[in-house]
Design an enzyme around this catalytic site. Structure first.
Site, PDB file in Angstrom:
ATOM      1  N   TRP A  21      60.913 -12.806  27.691  1.00  0.00           N
ATOM      2  CA  TRP A  21      60.869 -11.359  27.418  1.00  0.00           C
ATOM      3  C   TRP A  21      60.842 -11.085  25.916  1.00  0.00           C
ATOM      4  CZ3 TRP A  21      65.647 -12.122  30.652  1.00  0.00           C
ATOM      5  CH2 TRP A  21      65.318 -12.343  31.990  1.00  0.00           C
ATOM      6  N   HIS A  22      59.999 -11.860  25.214  1.00  0.00           N
ATOM      7  CA  HIS A  22      59.844 -11.697  23.769  1.00  0.00           C
ATOM      8  C   HIS A  22      58.445 -11.171  23.445  1.00  0.00           C
ATOM      9  CE1 HIS A  22      63.105 -15.032  23.109  1.00  0.00           C
ATOM     10  NE2 HIS A  22      63.613 -13.884  23.486  1.00  0.00           N
ATOM     11  N   GLN A  23      58.011 -10.117  24.124  1.00  0.00           N
ATOM     12  CA  GLN A  23      56.672  -9.588  23.920  1.00  0.00           C
ATOM     13  C   GLN A  23      56.491  -9.170  22.458  1.00  0.00           C
ATOM     14  OE1 GLN A  23      58.633  -9.323  26.766  1.00  0.00           O
ATOM     15  NE2 GLN A  23      57.859  -7.510  27.787  1.00  0.00           N
TER      16      GLN A  23
ATOM     17  N   ASP B 189      54.070 -14.112  23.847  1.00  0.00           N
ATOM     18  CA  ASP B 189      55.409 -14.157  24.428  1.00  0.00           C
ATOM     19  C   ASP B 189      55.798 -15.631  24.551  1.00  0.00           C
ATOM     20  OD1 ASP B 189      57.777 -13.459  25.635  1.00  0.00           O
ATOM     21  OD2 ASP B 189      56.878 -12.562  27.417  1.00  0.00           O
TER      22      ASP B 189
END
Length: 544
Positions: free
Chosen positions: A467-469, A317
């Site tokens: 919030w870029h899992q 992330d």
């Protein structure tokens, strides 16, 4: 597949009552986010296949979705899965909120709408890991030409026109956005007309951001791809449909179990099932279905269908640290509040940028643990790690759908990440405190001047995520890979994965645009295998 089996009807396609849903389709796509929406639309546009698109969340008919300025109002609501990480030792055991879109459009319905295509070296890394040039940068440029309806300066090599995805820069960026570009230029950082052309083939630079906003309204990926096709009778879209497990016939996936409005249903796919549930729910469904690390599955009483130790591993992330300044007087907020961006290197010897700077035109409160005051009027630069070295993992807490997934981000566990974070924050402070901001800014409120130990303390206490899992079911050829170059799950037939979980390494920048490419690539592979006709506009070949 018989090309004449199913008729395409472009008349009105009213919502199918859930009790009237058929049980069998040709293709089942699980998840209506930035990849799943693309896969479903591209399969349905052939007109010959019955396609079911299942979405756990609800519709996207809300002002908080369509109004770009209201995107923060969706966080923590029913439109957000609301995941929370396990205590992170390097962050003083803080638990990071890990928002993820839930509903038609997925993250593209609640995000900040930035279109960031990834660096050239990201895609070349994908190609190397997959041993397939179709994932390389030259090929991906062809996909972007297909995808985009770019409203800026024409660039026939790098940009597309007339595609489904409207992309434009704000017409009149706020003064604070222009100040960032001027400050970057004064520091010797190149300024580009666009962040998605030459800039992402270079050492980096600064630019006005590209956004998914048309006429002042958000455009989600679902809205761009699926909504124009809702009149087709071979496409069925079902909301409030939580996919819980895969249905197997030996080692072939035949469909899925789902809870539709809380009622148990089974849907079968004659051809293939596609998981596009995102980097948290895709590995959860795989593991609870018996695909994953055998020891963990057995510990929860789950029968092992295929031992794949990489499922749930390699979690990545983008970590960010909010640096904030107080305005002299209230300033306007344009678009979704993010109109300028910057990528740069923490070390000149790197082959690509590893620092991501995303400017927000409002003051974002620092985590309470920092003890820092947030001004009523100000702006925040989320400076962060574009290429983090730390790797997390996902673990099951139980075998049932209601059992939460345990997310261990493992943030800042690698020393290289702290070194890059220190450079990123100092660079950010140099930008924000430069003379170009003087007419706008009264003072810096976070982090302020600190010695090295104080800055490390700030980084550990202020770290949040973009919030870029990603990367939890990675594509590759080693023992920890989950899918091959065709996105097929190793050892299992009838299923592919198409979402951010297949990334071998997180891309540089926001992940929406790369997820659209993943969806397009998956649809191409499926259509080729099953003999589905391509639309005449498709041209993924690179221009040379």
């Amino acid at each position: 597949m018989d090309q004449n089996t199913y008729e395409t009807d472009r008349d009105e396609n009213p919502a199918t009552p859930h009790h009237e849903l058929r049980d069998e389709f040709d293709f089942i796509v699980c998840g209506a986010g930035s990849s799943g929406s693309v896969v479903a639309a591209r399969l349905a546009e052939c007109g010959t296949a019955r396609v079911l698109l299942l979405e756990a969340g609800g519709d996207d008919a809300a002002e908080s979705v369509m109004n770009p300025a209201q995107w923060p109002l969706n966080l923590g609501t029913g439109r957000d899965w609301g995941f929370v990480g396990e205590p992170a030792p390097e962050l003083y055991d803080r638990r990071l909120p890990l928002s993820m879109g839930k509903g038609l459009g997925g993250g593209s319905s609640i995000n900040v709408m930035v279109w960031a295509r990834g660096h050239k070296e990201d895609w070349n890394h994908f190609a190397a890991e997959a041993n397939d040039d179709a994932w390389g940068y030259e090929s991906v440029l062809g996909y972007y030409r297909r995808i985009e309806d770019w409203r800026g300066t024409p660039d026939p090599v790098r940009r597309g026109g007339g595609g489904p995805v409207y992309v434009a820069q704000p017409r009149s960026p706020q003064p604070v956005a222009q100040a960032l570009l001027n400050a970057a230029s004064a520091m010797g950082i190149p300024v580009f007309d666009t962040p998605n052309g030459e800039m992402m083939e270079s050492a980096g630079g600064a630019s006005i951001a590209e956004l998914r906003i048309r006429n002042g309204r958000r455009e989600s990926i679902f809205g761009s791809y699926v909504r124009p096709m809702m009149a087709r009778r071979n496409l069925t879209v079902v909301t409030d449909a939580l996919v819980t497990r895969l249905i197997f016939d030996g080692k072939r996936v035949r469909g899925v179990h789902a809870l539709v409005d809380g009622q148990r249903r089974q849907f079968t796919a004659r051809c293939e099932t596609v998981l596009s549930l995102g980097a948290i729910n895709t590995p959860k469904v795989l593991m609870q279905s018996g695909i994953g690390p055998k020891d963990e599955l057995k510990a929860h009483g789950i029968a092992v269908v295929q031992h794949l130790p990489g499922v749930g591993r390699n979690h990545q992330d983008h970590l960010a640290f909010g640096c904030t300044w107080a305005y002299r007087k209230p300033e306007g907020v344009g678009g979704g509040g993010c109109e300028a961006t910057l990528y740069w290197k923490s070390d000149s010897r790197l082959v690509q940028p590893d620092i991501l700077q995303c400017q927000l035109e409002f003051a974002v409160p620092s985590p309470i643990e920092t003890g820092l005051h947030t001004p009523d009027h100000g702006w925040t630069m989320f400076t962060g790690l574009a290429q983090p070295k730390s790797r997390g993992r996902l673990r099951l807490s139980g075998a049932e759908p209601q059992d939460p997934i345990l997310i261990e981000p493992n943030s800042l566990s690698e020393p290289e990440d702290m070194a890059a974070a220190l450079v990123a924050v100092e660079q950010c402070r140099e930008l924000g405190n430069s003379e170009t901001f003087t007419p706008l800014v009264e003072r810096e409120t976070a982090p302020g001047a600190q010695d090295r130990s104080g800055m490390i303390e700030f980084i550990r206490r202020s770290a949040v995520t973009y919030w870029h899992q990603s990367c939890t079911a990675k594509m590759g050829r080693d023992s920890m890979s989950v899918v091959d170059n065709q996105l097929k799950v190793y050892g299992i037939d009838g299923i592919r994965i198409a979402d951010s979980s297949i990334m071998p390494r997180i891309t540089t920048g926001n992940t929406m645009a790369p997820c659209v490419v993943i969806g397009e690539r998956a649809a191409d592979l499926i259509r080729i295998q099953h003999g589905l006709l391509h639309s005449p506009s498709v041209d993924p070949s690179p221009i040379r």
